[in-house]
Design a protein around this motif. Structure first.
Motif: not given
Length: 112
Positions: A4-5, A9-10, A37-39, A44-47
Motif C-alpha cells: 500500500l502506497s 492508491l492513486l 498511518t494507513v488511515a 490524505d489521498t481522499e483530500r
C-alpha cells in the motif's frame, strides 16, 4: 502480496475505485483496526482526489500568429468561450464551440 502506497492508491482511484471502497476492503482484509498511518494515507489521498479533474473534451484552435490569438482571447464575446493555451492556441470546450463559432464570425473570422 501487495504494498500500500500513495502511488498504488492513486492508481486504484484512477481505475475508478473509490476511497470508501478501498477503506472497506482494507478493513475486511485485517482482523485489526487500520493502523493510523494507513488511515492518514487514505485521508490524505481522499483530500487530494478531485484537485485535478477532467472537464471533458475541448477543441484546440490554432491561430495564424500570436497577435491574432491575443486579439481573439481578449475579445469580450470570445473570452468567456475560450482559454489561451500557448502563443497561438486557444482551447474551446466542446459545448461552447457553437457559440465560439458565432462570436468568431462576428469578429470577422471563421474556422477552417
Amino acid at each position: 502480496m501487495w504494498a500500500l502506497s500513495a502511488a498504488s492508491l492513486l492508481r486504484a482511484l484512477d481505475a475508478k475505485r473509490t476511497v470508501k471502497e478501498l477503506r472497506c476492503h482494507l478493513a475486511q482484509a485485517s482482523s485489526q483496526p487500520l493502523p493510523q498511518t494507513v488511515a492518514a494515507l487514505l485521508d490524505d489521498t481522499e483530500r487530494r482526489l478531485g484537485k485535478v479533474r477532467d472537464t471533458g473534451p475541448v477543441h484546440l484552435i490554432e491561430c495564424a500568429d500570436e497577435a491574432l490569438a491575443t486579439l481573439l482571447a481578449g475579445d469580450r464575446r470570445l473570452r468567456a468561450l475560450c482559454a489561451r493555451l500557448g502563443e497561438r492556441q486557444l482551447a474551446v470546450p466542446a459545448e461552447k464551440l457553437p457559440a465560439f463559432r458565432k462570436a468568431l464570425l462576428a469578429q470577422g473570422y471563421a474556422l477552417a
